[in-house]
Design a protein around this motif. Structure first.
Motif, PDB file in Angstrom:
ATOM      1  N   LEU A 187       2.593   7.111   3.719  1.00 15.55           N
ATOM      2  CA  LEU A 187       3.125   5.768   3.507  1.00 15.55           C
ATOM      3  C   LEU A 187       3.012   4.875   4.736  1.00 15.55           C
ATOM      4  O   LEU A 187       3.287   3.686   4.651  1.00 15.55           O
ATOM      5  CB  LEU A 187       4.600   5.852   3.098  1.00 15.55           C
ATOM      6  CG  LEU A 187       4.889   6.443   1.715  1.00 15.55           C
ATOM      7  CD1 LEU A 187       6.375   6.699   1.564  1.00 15.55           C
ATOM      8  CD2 LEU A 187       4.381   5.524   0.609  1.00 15.55           C
ATOM      9  N   GLN A 188       2.611   5.453   5.885  1.00 16.46           N
ATOM     10  CA  GLN A 188       2.571   4.662   7.108  1.00 16.46           C
ATOM     11  C   GLN A 188       1.653   3.448   6.978  1.00 16.46           C
ATOM     12  O   GLN A 188       1.995   2.345   7.403  1.00 16.46           O
ATOM     13  CB  GLN A 188       2.142   5.531   8.300  1.00 16.46           C
ATOM     14  CG  GLN A 188       3.128   6.627   8.651  1.00 16.46           C
ATOM     15  CD  GLN A 188       4.520   6.088   8.943  1.00 16.46           C
ATOM     16  OE1 GLN A 188       4.672   5.036   9.538  1.00 16.46           O
ATOM     17  NE2 GLN A 188       5.526   6.821   8.517  1.00 16.46           N
ATOM     18  N   ASP A 189       0.465   3.646   6.409  1.00 21.33           N
ATOM     19  CA  ASP A 189      -0.450   2.509   6.236  1.00 21.33           C
ATOM     20  C   ASP A 189       0.146   1.460   5.319  1.00 21.33           C
ATOM     21  O   ASP A 189      -0.014   0.251   5.550  1.00 21.33           O
ATOM     22  CB  ASP A 189      -1.791   2.994   5.675  1.00 21.33           C
ATOM     23  CG  ASP A 189      -2.628   3.721   6.708  1.00 21.33           C
ATOM     24  OD1 ASP A 189      -2.347   3.542   7.916  1.00 21.33           O
ATOM     25  OD2 ASP A 189      -3.539   4.461   6.323  1.00 21.33           O
ATOM     26  N   CYS A 190       0.840   1.917   4.265  1.00 22.26           N
ATOM     27  CA  CYS A 190       1.490   0.962   3.360  1.00 22.26           C
ATOM     28  C   CYS A 190       2.501   0.120   4.123  1.00 22.26           C
ATOM     29  O   CYS A 190       2.569  -1.101   3.953  1.00 22.26           O
ATOM     30  CB  CYS A 190       2.196   1.701   2.229  1.00 22.26           C
ATOM     31  SG  CYS A 190       1.139   2.723   1.200  1.00 22.26           S
ATOM     32  N   LYS A 191       3.279   0.781   4.970  1.00 22.78           N
ATOM     33  CA  LYS A 191       4.322   0.064   5.704  1.00 22.78           C
ATOM     34  C   LYS A 191       3.727  -0.919   6.698  1.00 22.78           C
ATOM     35  O   LYS A 191       4.324  -1.957   6.980  1.00 22.78           O
ATOM     36  CB  LYS A 191       5.238   1.067   6.403  1.00 22.78           C
ATOM     37  CG  LYS A 191       6.085   1.880   5.428  1.00 22.78           C
ATOM     38  CD  LYS A 191       7.061   2.779   6.158  1.00 22.78           C
ATOM     39  CE  LYS A 191       7.929   3.519   5.162  1.00 22.78           C
ATOM     40  NZ  LYS A 191       8.974   4.337   5.824  1.00 22.78           N
ATOM     41  N   ARG A 192       2.569  -0.601   7.241  1.00 30.42           N
ATOM     42  CA  ARG A 192       1.934  -1.538   8.180  1.00 30.42           C
ATOM     43  C   ARG A 192       1.507  -2.820   7.476  1.00 30.42           C
ATOM     44  O   ARG A 192       1.407  -3.870   8.084  1.00 30.42           O
ATOM     45  CB  ARG A 192       0.744  -0.865   8.861  1.00 30.42           C
ATOM     46  CG  ARG A 192       1.150   0.226   9.842  1.00 30.42           C
ATOM     47  CD  ARG A 192      -0.021   0.764  10.638  1.00 30.42           C
ATOM     48  NE  ARG A 192       0.411   1.803  11.563  1.00 30.42           N
ATOM     49  CZ  ARG A 192       0.399   3.105  11.306  1.00 30.42           C
ATOM     50  NH1 ARG A 192      -0.065   3.527  10.144  1.00 30.42           N
ATOM     51  NH2 ARG A 192       0.827   3.989  12.184  1.00 30.42           N
ATOM     52  N   HIS A 193       1.236  -2.723   6.166  1.00 27.73           N
ATOM     53  CA  HIS A 193       0.889  -3.914   5.395  1.00 27.73           C
ATOM     54  C   HIS A 193       2.140  -4.683   4.942  1.00 27.73           C
ATOM     55  O   HIS A 193       2.045  -5.837   4.533  1.00 27.73           O
ATOM     56  CB  HIS A 193       0.089  -3.528   4.139  1.00 27.73           C
ATOM     57  CG  HIS A 193      -1.320  -3.122   4.427  1.00 27.73           C
ATOM     58  ND1 HIS A 193      -1.658  -1.839   4.824  1.00 27.73           N
ATOM     59  CD2 HIS A 193      -2.480  -3.822   4.381  1.00 27.73           C
ATOM     60  CE1 HIS A 193      -2.966  -1.763   4.998  1.00 27.73           C
ATOM     61  NE2 HIS A 193      -3.483  -2.944   4.749  1.00 27.73           N
ATOM     62  N   ALA A 194       3.301  -4.025   5.011  1.00 26.38           N
ATOM     63  CA  ALA A 194       4.487  -4.575   4.358  1.00 26.38           C
ATOM     64  C   ALA A 194       5.189  -5.634   5.176  1.00 26.38           C
ATOM     65  O   ALA A 194       5.815  -6.530   4.629  1.00 26.38           O
ATOM     66  CB  ALA A 194       5.461  -3.445   4.036  1.00 26.38           C
ATOM     67  N   HIS A 195       5.157  -5.533   6.501  1.00 24.52           N
ATOM     68  CA  HIS A 195       6.012  -6.373   7.341  1.00 24.52           C
ATOM     69  C   HIS A 195       5.152  -7.312   8.188  1.00 24.52           C
ATOM     70  O   HIS A 195       5.178  -7.274   9.405  1.00 24.52           O
ATOM     71  CB  HIS A 195       6.881  -5.486   8.232  1.00 24.52           C
ATOM     72  CG  HIS A 195       7.591  -4.406   7.474  1.00 24.52           C
ATOM     73  ND1 HIS A 195       8.696  -4.650   6.700  1.00 24.52           N
ATOM     74  CD2 HIS A 195       7.332  -3.074   7.354  1.00 24.52           C
ATOM     75  CE1 HIS A 195       9.105  -3.515   6.150  1.00 24.52           C
ATOM     76  NE2 HIS A 195       8.297  -2.554   6.535  1.00 24.52           N
ATOM     77  N   THR A 196       4.407  -8.160   7.518  1.00 21.11           N
ATOM     78  CA  THR A 196       3.432  -8.992   8.221  1.00 21.11           C
ATOM     79  C   THR A 196       3.941 -10.399   8.509  1.00 21.11           C
ATOM     80  O   THR A 196       3.272 -11.144   9.202  1.00 21.11           O
ATOM     81  CB  THR A 196       2.141  -9.091   7.385  1.00 21.11           C
ATOM     82  OG1 THR A 196       2.470  -9.574   6.072  1.00 21.11           O
ATOM     83  CG2 THR A 196       1.483  -7.725   7.261  1.00 21.11           C
ATOM     84  N   SER A 197       5.083 -10.775   7.970  1.00 15.96           N
ATOM     85  CA  SER A 197       5.564 -12.136   8.183  1.00 15.96           C
ATOM     86  C   SER A 197       7.085 -12.156   8.244  1.00 15.96           C
ATOM     87  O   SER A 197       7.767 -11.242   7.763  1.00 15.96           O
ATOM     88  CB  SER A 197       5.096 -13.051   7.038  1.00 15.96           C
ATOM     89  OG  SER A 197       5.771 -12.718   5.831  1.00 15.96           O
TER      90      SER A 197
END
Length: 265
Positions: A187-197
């Motif tokens: 899930l780490q890659d998913c989380k890196r996409h999640a908090h972008t703004s």
């Protein structure tokens, strides 16, 4: 058997890697200590405060790493005595579900669908089982997430992971927690996409608050729905390019006033 601490700075310093969450780096360091023979089967680890000092990390991050190793069967906690090395045959440990999941490289949507199912169930169980102290800790962890700077992805991801891991622990279902922790690396890659703004970050803070609000009222359906809604935001962002039909709130939570199984003919 006491742990050799003759060169603490050399032995316990973490490898710098801003791309990986801190608990993952701590886990790696402890694995290295076991592989290198510094820690052997049956050895007692330093106390949590002492180990946090050696590694120069917060105890919350250390505890997350230790719990991950515990779920893999590498360490164990003995009540009133502390943490101990349980096994050193890490080659066998690599066959566990967590490593198989990482090697299989499932799609983001597949991982998130399973995560939603697990965390929605965890939220429902936590509404029944979580104590006041656990609920206070969830609120505290969400405040940490709120304060995390959006331009520091590692801090944001770590704070978010601690909130969600604490919620799963509050379900008091060890198998569910083990299954959830097995998903975390993927899930780490998913989380890196999640908090972008900042907008996404603030929305997540509010959604965490809603989950805790329902938990404090022991509302199982409300907690489950709030957690599902929260995770569906990320799911919908990442599922945009997936050819499969998307899951919806109805896929995970029964929201109909007249469910089909109540119909009589």
């Amino acid at each position: 058997m006491p742990v050799d601490d003759s060169h603490p700075g050399e032995s316990w310093s973490l490898s710098p890697d801003s791309r990986r969450p801190l608990p993952e780096l701590i886990e790696q360091k402890l694995r290295e200590q076991i592989i290198g023979g510094t820690l052997k089967a049956g050895d007692r680890l330093p106390t949590e405060p002492e180990l946090a000092r050696k590694l120069d990390v917060a105890r919350s991050s250390l505890r997350t790493a230790l719990q991950r190793l515990q779920l893999q069967g590498i360490v164990e906690v003995r009540r009133g005595l502390g943490w101990y090395v349980r096994r050193t045959d890490l080659a066998a440990v690599e066959e566990n579900l967590e490593d198989r999941l990482a090697a299989r490289r499932f799609s983001h949507t597949d991982l998130l669908e399973v995560r939603i199912a697990l965390e929605a169930t965890a939220a429902s169980l936590a509404a029944v089982r979580a104590g006041d102290g656990e609920l206070d800790e969830l609120a505290k962890l969400n405040r940490r997430y709120q304060r995390a700077p959006v331009d520091d992805p590692q801090e944001v991801i770590e704070a978010d992971e601690e909130f969600h891991s604490a919620l799963v622990r509050a379900s008091h279902n060890e198998l569910l927690e083990s299954m959830y922790q097995a998903l975390v690396p993927g899930l780490q890659d998913c989380k890196r996409h999640a908090h972008t703004s900042r907008e996404v970050h603030n929305r997540s803070v509010n959604e965490h608050d809603q989950v805790v609000w329902f938990l404090r009222r022991h509302d199982e359906v409300g907690a489950k729905s709030a957690m599902t809604t929260h995770l569906l935001g990320l799911y919908n962002d990442l599922a945009a390019d997936d050819a499969k039909p998307r899951a919806t709130l109805d896929s995970f939570v029964a929201v109909s006033d007249n469910p089909i199984w109540n119909n009589t003919r």
